[in-house]
Every structure is written in C-alpha cells, then in structure tokens.
Design a protein around this motif. Structure first.
Motif, PDB file in Angstrom:
ATOM      1  N   GLY A   1       0.811  -1.214   0.000  1.00 13.06           N
ATOM      2  CA  GLY A   1       0.000   0.000   0.000  1.00 13.06           C
ATOM      3  C   GLY A   1       0.842   1.260   0.000  1.00 13.06           C
ATOM      4  N   THR A   2       1.930   1.234   0.778  1.00 13.88           N
ATOM      5  CA  THR A   2       2.811   2.405   0.854  1.00 13.88           C
ATOM      6  C   THR A   2       3.483   2.677  -0.484  1.00 13.88           C
ATOM      7  N   VAL A   3       4.009   1.622  -1.116  1.00 15.36           N
ATOM      8  CA  VAL A   3       4.694   1.777  -2.404  1.00 15.36           C
ATOM      9  C   VAL A   3       3.735   2.326  -3.456  1.00 15.36           C
ATOM     10  N   TYR A   4       2.536   1.755  -3.541  1.00 16.68           N
ATOM     11  CA  TYR A   4       1.596   2.156  -4.579  1.00 16.68           C
ATOM     12  C   TYR A   4       1.073   3.577  -4.379  1.00 16.68           C
ATOM     13  N   ILE A   5       0.745   3.950  -3.146  1.00 11.14           N
ATOM     14  CA  ILE A   5       0.211   5.296  -2.924  1.00 11.14           C
ATOM     15  C   ILE A   5       1.290   6.347  -3.180  1.00 11.14           C
ATOM     16  N   ASN A   6       2.542   6.015  -2.890  1.00 13.67           N
ATOM     17  CA  ASN A   6       3.631   6.947  -3.173  1.00 13.67           C
ATOM     18  C   ASN A   6       3.821   7.128  -4.679  1.00 13.67           C
ATOM     19  N   GLU A   7       3.711   6.023  -5.426  1.00 11.06           N
ATOM     20  CA  GLU A   7       3.853   6.112  -6.878  1.00 11.06           C
ATOM     21  C   GLU A   7       2.695   6.903  -7.498  1.00 11.06           C
ATOM     22  N   VAL A   8       1.482   6.686  -6.991  1.00  8.88           N
ATOM     23  CA  VAL A   8       0.320   7.413  -7.508  1.00  8.88           C
ATOM     24  C   VAL A   8       0.400   8.887  -7.133  1.00  8.88           C
ATOM     25  N   LYS A   9       0.887   9.172  -5.918  1.00  7.02           N
ATOM     26  CA  LYS A   9       1.056  10.576  -5.511  1.00  7.02           C
ATOM     27  C   LYS A   9       2.089  11.275  -6.396  1.00  7.02           C
TER      28      LYS A   9
ATOM     29  N   ASN B   1       3.219  15.023 -10.859  1.00  7.68           N
ATOM     30  CA  ASN B   1       3.788  15.228 -12.198  1.00  7.68           C
ATOM     31  C   ASN B   1       2.729  15.526 -13.252  1.00  7.68           C
ATOM     32  N   GLY B   2       1.461  15.608 -12.855  1.00  6.92           N
ATOM     33  CA  GLY B   2       0.384  15.946 -13.766  1.00  6.92           C
ATOM     34  C   GLY B   2      -0.095  14.811 -14.638  1.00  6.92           C
ATOM     35  N   VAL B   3       0.305  13.571 -14.315  1.00 10.38           N
ATOM     36  CA  VAL B   3      -0.121  12.423 -15.109  1.00 10.38           C
ATOM     37  C   VAL B   3      -1.604  12.130 -14.867  1.00 10.38           C
TER      38      VAL B   3
ATOM     39  N   HIS C   1     -14.154  18.172  -3.313  1.00 11.32           N
ATOM     40  CA  HIS C   1     -12.977  17.968  -4.145  1.00 11.32           C
ATOM     41  C   HIS C   1     -11.748  18.546  -3.448  1.00 11.32           C
ATOM     42  N   HIS C   2     -10.636  17.833  -3.542  1.00 10.96           N
ATOM     43  CA  HIS C   2      -9.397  18.289  -2.914  1.00 10.96           C
ATOM     44  C   HIS C   2      -8.497  18.936  -3.954  1.00 10.96           C
ATOM     45  N   THR C   3      -7.863  20.018  -3.549  1.00 12.28           N
ATOM     46  CA  THR C   3      -6.819  20.604  -4.395  1.00 12.28           C
ATOM     47  C   THR C   3      -5.484  20.037  -3.948  1.00 12.28           C
ATOM     48  N   LEU C   4      -4.497  20.202  -4.811  1.00 12.16           N
ATOM     49  CA  LEU C   4      -3.173  19.665  -4.495  1.00 12.16           C
ATOM     50  C   LEU C   4      -2.588  20.343  -3.266  1.00 12.16           C
TER      51      LEU C   4
END
Length: 529
Positions: free
Chosen positions: A412-420, A425-427, A515-518
């Motif tokens: 979970g930690t690895v995946y959420i960090n990659e998604v964050k 990066n605007g992906v 909605h959350h902003t960055l």
C-alpha cells in the motif's frame, strides 16, 4: 568422535525439524549467493518465495530461525543493507510497539475477556449465530482498534476455552472437592471423542474472527497501518476516509457476513463443526463454578479491567497516542490496580508477542530486499502505463495479488507513493487520485486474506501458541480462507468497477465530501507529519 560430533551439529541445526526441511534451507543458503551474482532480480523473488515457504512450515519449525538465516545471508551478500533494514524498522516502529506492548496489555485483561466470551459462548447455542457474532464483533472492533489487537483478544479467549477443557479432560474437576474415580473413564472417552471436534469448532471461530478483522480493518483510517499512510497522502480525515471507502466496504461487509453463515450451514471448507455438548457442559459448569466462587477481590479486578477497556477504546478511537504506547499504559494501569507487581509475573505477558516481534523484524529485511532490488517496480510501471479507464480494477488486482505474497502495509505504501508522484507530475488529476487511493486501500486489505503472510493479524495467529493446539497450519488457513478470498475479492472488484465512481460523484453532489486541491492535500500531509 568426528562423525558423532558432525551428527550432533546436524541434529542441533533447526532442532526437531524434518531432515528434508533442514537440507532445503541449506540448499537455499548455498544457491542464493550464486543466483544473486548471476541475476539479482530473480534471486530477490526466489528469496521472497523461500521466506513464504518458512511461513508455510511454521508448525514444523518456527519461521524466525530459517527465515532469519535467509535474511542474514541476504544482508551479507548485498541484496539489501543494514541501513535499509534500519529504515524499514524505524518506519514501522508503531507496529513493533503495538506488538510489544499492546498484546502484552491484553494479557492483563484476559480475566474480563474470558468472563464475557464465556457468557457469549454458553448463551448462543446456534453455531451460525455465534460465528456471525464473532465475525461481526471482530469487524466492529477492527474498525477502531488495530487488527493485531483484536486478534490477540480472540486468541486469549480461545486459549482460555482450551485450558478449561484440558483441565477437566486431564481429570482435574472443579465442581467437587472429592474426585469421583468412576468419572475417569468418561473423561477419557470425552477427551478421545470430542477433542478433534472441539479443535475444529475453535478453528472455525478463529478464522471467522480473523476474516472479521479484515472486513472491519478496511473501513476506517485507523483500521490498518496502511490506511493511515493512504489517508495521510490523500488528506482525508476519519469521517471522509470511511465515506469514500463505503461504496466498496459496505457491500463487502454484507457479503462477508452472508458467506460466514453459508459456510457454517453447508460445512464447506472445514467449517460447521459445533461445540460438543459435553464440552459445552464443561464450560457451563466452569462458568457456574466461577460465579459461585467469585470474591470481592475478583469482582474488583473485573471492574478495573472494564474501566481500562473503556480507556483503551477511547484512547485508540481518538488516537491520543501511538497504539503501542496506549498498550503500555494498559500494562501499567492493569498491573498496578490488580496487584501484579512481581517482575516474573509481568514477564509472562510478553512471552506471546516477542517471538512474533522478532519474526516481523526479519520480515522487514525481506521488505528491504524488495525495495533495493526493485522487485515490484515493473508491475507498478506497467499498471500506470495502461489507459486510465482500466486503472481502478488493475490497481485493485495488482495490490491484491502482491499483498498475498508480501506485506500489505509495504504494498500500500509503495503504490500510494507512486500514484502521488503521478499526481504531482500531472499524469493524473485529483479526483482520479482519490479513487485510485480507494482502489489501493481496498486491494491491500481484501484479497490479502488469501494467505497468512498477506496480513499481520493472520501471520500472528499462525505463529501463536494457539495454532498448534488447534492444528491450524499454513495450508489449512489458506484453504479455510479461500471462500472468503473469492467472495471478498470478487465483490470488491465489482464495487470498484461499477459502484465507486457513481457513488463518489453522488457524495460530491450531496456535499458529504468535497474535491481536494493539491495544496490542500499537501497541507494535510504536512500537519499529519
């Protein structure tokens, strides 16, 4: 003399483990450096498989020794470094504190727990109702307490029941001062006929409760360690986290409880065994005996333990401190107000948890190897490159499969960090990130019930002193968890694919979540740190 001494070394190595198992561990220790020199990536995955094998053989040899030898060799040959291992231990210090102090704290409340669950056991005669009650109670508790704490409670209760049975089956009757020797043959027959059924009865209750910890643990911010990490990255508070997860967690909980009832009704997958009437009579007799012989001192202990239980629930629900530190407060309060002041008496509370704490520390070495050898990186990169409309179910499945073979906190930690990082990066945009966070959280919590190494609570149950008493092996846990794995996995996948997006949009329209902003997410993460 040389031959005898050599045999002595061989006999001492891993003690009474099967000879083939000893040879297998030695072969692994010989092969790993060679393969690491040839192909580090393949060697890393082979090490993960080898460690899982040591978990599967837990009833033949506690995994700390063979797994520890593999871990030590991995550090020596350079698969990871002591610094990376230290980093993993520090990053998971709250989990280690929980094991050291919270599980020991539960030991000092065993009188109250045994008292309450004994009443529950003798009053609910329907095995289906009792199983659903255990599963649901574990789910509710796990939503506010850590799953390891809940499973420690259930283990303490089951050990108490087994001790009551063993005491009577051994001829130590507690209802009469004069032993009736004519009862000896009946006790022998009871032990022979009913022990297997009683074990099966307790096994099924333990598995229902363990599944319950997964059903409840996925629901809230404090249910599992990775939930806290995911919620912090997304900037969600307690209520918002529960609401965002509800399109998946609510149908999964309902289907999980229905599955519990069906398994007990059909007797499939090792479920359905009822409490033998002779054993029920023993426990009822014990309950009546305890009630009739309780002194004011005993009542005072139960009252104190009840007050401390309320403190435990409130402190954990409000997150007044790290879970382990709250457990330390339970040890101090419970021992001080119940008269347990001798060092050796306090030390008994730590006997159950410390071997598992050491084993989990070894597991973090394997996690460090996964990080340093980038074992999960190809999977993560592939999923991120797939079209966005397929992200939700792919992330759910990828997290689920990896959590079956690794630690769900790490996955979970690895995946959420990659998604964050992809968000930064605007992906992907903020809304897509939020739904991916739900997919990651549910993926690491639900399909991971497939194996004991998927969830720390399951691994704790497998390596506890209760497991050999109930003949609860790695393979049997996998088999008994299989129907739950199928139901929870499929229902979760359907909910992720078809319910999450429309329900989340509905929550936005109702104003329940926003909605959350960055910048808001970054501020929330900073305040959490």
């Amino acid at each position: 003399m040389a031959i005898s001494l050599g045999r002595a070394f061989g006999h001492n190595f891993l003690g009474h483990s099967p000879r083939w198992y000893k040879y297998t561990i030695i072969a692994c220790l010989v092969i790993n450096p060679i393969l690491f020199w040839l192909n580090p990536f393949v060697a890393g995955w082979l090490l993960v498989i080898q460690f899982i094998m040591t978990l599967a053989m837990a009833l033949k040899c506690y995994p700390l020794q063979p797994g520890g030898l593999l871990a030590i060799e991995a550090v020596i040959i350079g698969m990871t470094s002591p610094a990376q291992v230290k980093h993993e231990l520090i990053a998971n210090i709250e989990v280690l504190l929980l094991l050291i102090f919270m599980v020991a704290g539960i030991y000092f409340m065993k009188d109250l727990l045994l008292y309450l669950f004994t009443k529950l056991l003798v009053r609910i005669r329907s095995k289906i109702a009792l199983s659903v009650a255990f599963c649901f109670a574990a789910a509710v508790l796990s939503a506010f307490l850590d799953a390891l704490t809940v499973i420690a409670v259930i283990i303490s209760v089951a050990v108490g029941f087994y001790a009551i049975y063993h005491k009577v089956a051994s001829g130590k009757h507690f209802t009469h001062d004069d032993h009736d020797h004519s009862h000896d043959h009946d006790l022998h027959e009871l032990k022979r006929r009913d022990l297997d059924q009683f074990r099966a009865f307790l096994r099924s209750l333990m598995m229902h409760a363990a599944i319950g910890t997964a059903l409840g643990g996925v629901c809230t911010l404090v249910g599992e360690p990775q939930n806290l990490i995911i919620g912090e990255r997304a900037g969600w508070h307690f209520v918002e986290f529960a609401i965002r997860m509800s399109p998946v967690t609510f149908p999964v909980l309902i289907c999980g409880l229905i599955t519990c009832a069906i398994l007990e009704k059909t007797h499939w997958f090792g479920y359905g065994d009822k409490l033998p009437e002779s054993v029920r009579h023993i426990i009822l007799e014990y309950d009546e005996h305890q009630d009739s012989h309780m002194s004011h001192k005993d009542y005072a202990k139960l009252i104190i333990q009840g007050v401390i239980a309320l403190w435990l629930i409130v402190a954990l629900a409000l997150h007044l401190a790290a879970v382990g530190l709250i457990g330390l407060s339970v040890i101090i309060l419970a021992s001080a107000f119940t008269g347990v002041t001798e060092e050796h008496a306090i030390g008994k509370a730590f006997e159950e948890a410390l071997p598992f704490t050491a084993l989990l520390s070894v597991f973090f070495v394997i996690v460090a190897v996964i990080i340093d050898q980038h074992l999960f990186e190809p999977i993560i990169q592939w999923v991120l490159q797939v079209e966005k409309e397929h992200h939700l179910w792919l992330f759910y499945l990828a997290n689920g499969v990896l959590s079956m073979v690794s630690d769900n906190v790490f996955v979970g930690t690895v995946y959420i960090n990659e998604v964050k990082a992809a968000l930064m990066n605007g992906v992907i945009d903020n809304d897509h990130f939020d739904m991916l966070a739900v997919a990651i959280n549910t993926g690491t919590n639900l399909p991971s019930v497939a194996t004991p190494n998927g969830q720390a609570a399951f691994l704790f149950l497998l390596t506890s002193t209760l497991a050999p008493l109930l003949r609860l092996s790695y393979g049997r846990m996998v088999w008994m968890a299989l129907p739950y794995t199928i139901v929870l996995g499929i229902v979760g996948l359907i909910a992720i694919s078809f319910l999450l997006h429309p329900m989340t949009q509905q929550f936005y329209e109702w104003g329940i979540i926003s909605h959350h902003t960055l910048s808001e997410m970054s501020n929330a993460a900073s305040s959490a740190h």
